[in-house]
Scaffold this active site. Sequence first.
Site, PDB file in Angstrom:
ATOM      1  CE  LYS A  91       3.252   1.488  -5.879  1.00  0.00           C
ATOM      2  NZ  LYS A  91       2.007   2.466  -6.571  1.00  0.00           N
ATOM      3  N   PRO A  92       4.219   6.564  -6.780  1.00  0.00           N
ATOM      4  CG  PRO A  92       4.206   8.374  -8.104  1.00  0.00           C
ATOM      5  CD  PRO A  92       4.862   6.436  -7.733  1.00  0.00           C
TER       6      PRO A  92
ATOM      7  CB  SER B 189      -6.173   1.492   2.658  1.00  0.00           C
ATOM      8  OG  SER B 189      -5.522  -0.077   1.256  1.00  0.00           O
TER       9      SER B 189
ATOM     10  N   GLY C 276      -1.896  -1.458   4.264  1.00  0.00           N
ATOM     11  CA  GLY C 276      -0.164  -1.450   5.279  1.00  0.00           C
ATOM     12  C   GLY C 276      -0.212  -3.033   5.543  1.00  0.00           C
TER      13      GLY C 276
ATOM     14  CD  GLU D 208       1.829   7.420   9.578  1.00  0.00           C
ATOM     15  OE1 GLU D 208       0.698   7.680  10.512  1.00  0.00           O
ATOM     16  OE2 GLU D 208       3.412   7.656  10.302  1.00  0.00           O
TER      17      GLU D 208
ATOM     18  CB  CYS E 141      -6.230   9.774   6.380  1.00  0.00           C
ATOM     19  SG  CYS E 141      -5.001  11.013   6.588  1.00  0.00           S
TER      20      CYS E 141
ATOM     21  CD  GLU F 167     -10.515   6.144   4.627  1.00  0.00           C
ATOM     22  OE1 GLU F 167     -10.175   5.232   4.451  1.00  0.00           O
ATOM     23  OE2 GLU F 167      -9.316   6.594   5.764  1.00  0.00           O
TER      24      GLU F 167
END
Length: 478
Positions: free
Chosen positions: A173-174, A226, A230, A245, A279, A378
């Site tokens: 799932k992009p 993100s 996650g 990740e 990242c 971030e």
Amino acid sequence: MATQMFIGGTWTDGMAKQTQRVTSPATGEPLGEVPISTAADIDAAVKAAKKAQRELDAMTVFERSALCHRVAELLESRVDELARELALEQGKPFATEAREEIHHSAGNFRLHAEEGIRLDTEVMPSETRGKLLFTLRKPIGIYALITPWNFPLLIPAELAAPALVTGNAVILKPSEFTPLIAARLVEICEQAGFPPGSVNLVYGARETGEALVTHPGVTGIAFVGSAATGEAIVRAAGLKRTMIEASGNGPQIVLEDADIDAAASAAVRGAAFTAGQVCVATERVLVQRKVHEQFVERLLEEARNVVLGNPLDPKTTMGPLNNEPTAAKMDRHLSDSLKKGGKLLLGGERASGFPTKLYYPMTVVDSVGTDQLLFREESFGPVLPITTFASDDEAIALANDSDLGLQAAVFTSSLKRAFRYVHEIRAGNLQINESTCYFEGRPPFGGAAGTKSGWGRIQIQDFTDLRTISIDYEHARN
Ligand code: NAD
């Protein structure tokens, strides 16, 4: 261009009732449309994956490895065409970055084709006479691959290659921002000859991701994105195997004994690469007070050399941001900084005169305090926030003053000092005298324990289930 889902070896609109348009961040023009997958489509993909997974498991690893090599060859045979599509959909420069992403994606398939056939397991001595103990690596089963938009071909490749070579079937799932280039990878896996159902493709945003994570037939989830997502995935996945990740807030630390020219050019590289949407971008620059003035002067010279422009223009070294939420976050972080005492030295607002409002120039802000969003979160854009420190103790405390710990860099000419940072910086990956954005496909990569940058190291072992077997050969009849 309408692109379809890929389920059980067939391109299909499935049960979709809605579609989603994809627009180029570079030109503002529509690039295509994809159907939004429903729960019934996820069910169909899981069913197809289950069937294919048995077939993949029955193949030898040498057979699966040969298919991965074939994917690499097909990717390499279409570099310019794929890089152009990637540049238009993601926004990264064709000449300096997009072509490299296609090569790295091919390299990942080649690497895992080789790693797969060398994934040995152990035979161990038993406590009991006549017994043999050994371990086997079995596939996890059906892996959902949930991926972001910053490396929309490379990250699906990084996950699909180790998953497939070890015998897992995958459902990709992009990101909803970059689904089209991901479909190219699936198309290439089909051409390479993976059995139908080995690689499936569904589309959509959070809801589609959630449906995959909670589907009882999905046994593993490999997620790159993100930290907030996650965490939501881990809660929803319960005891399923997850590889997370997530985000980074990487500091580059410049000590007084560093090569200042090298440090300045590394920092700019770390913030300009993919327009800072990485990242492992240089999210914070921590500079020892003694060399602050000299460093800032060199940093500004380097930063002024970054050429913002259309990603297809060969002169461009930095393209637009990929999407509006990311650009809005940059706006928010910069205005917060300026309100709290940050000093703007370069850039600072969206550039005008481009086809979209997503073009952000290289930005440098000095006097960034630990209370500012630029320091705390971030930013994911082309910004270098500078904070000064007096001692190694202070630099380490500043570097670790973040709930993220993915990657960090230290510039120093002292090995002794470098090793102190190696031991005391809480980051999964540390670069000495190299930019935070330095990355290689072979070494394990992931977040440090105790941070929200995730777990798992995107390495082949993580895609397998280690089983222990004992055989009592004394009692075998023949
Ligand atoms: P995101 O978390 O918004 O989305 C990532 C993917 O998760 C997308 O496909 C999205 O549709 C899906 N998703 C969203 N909510 C979900 C849910 N509740 N359940 C299941 N799936 C869900 O991240 P993004 O904005 O696409 O990517 C940028 C982030 O990715 C940055 O924080 C960056 O640091 C991180 N990233 C990390 C690495 C790494 O290797 N550590 C690499 C690249 C990017």
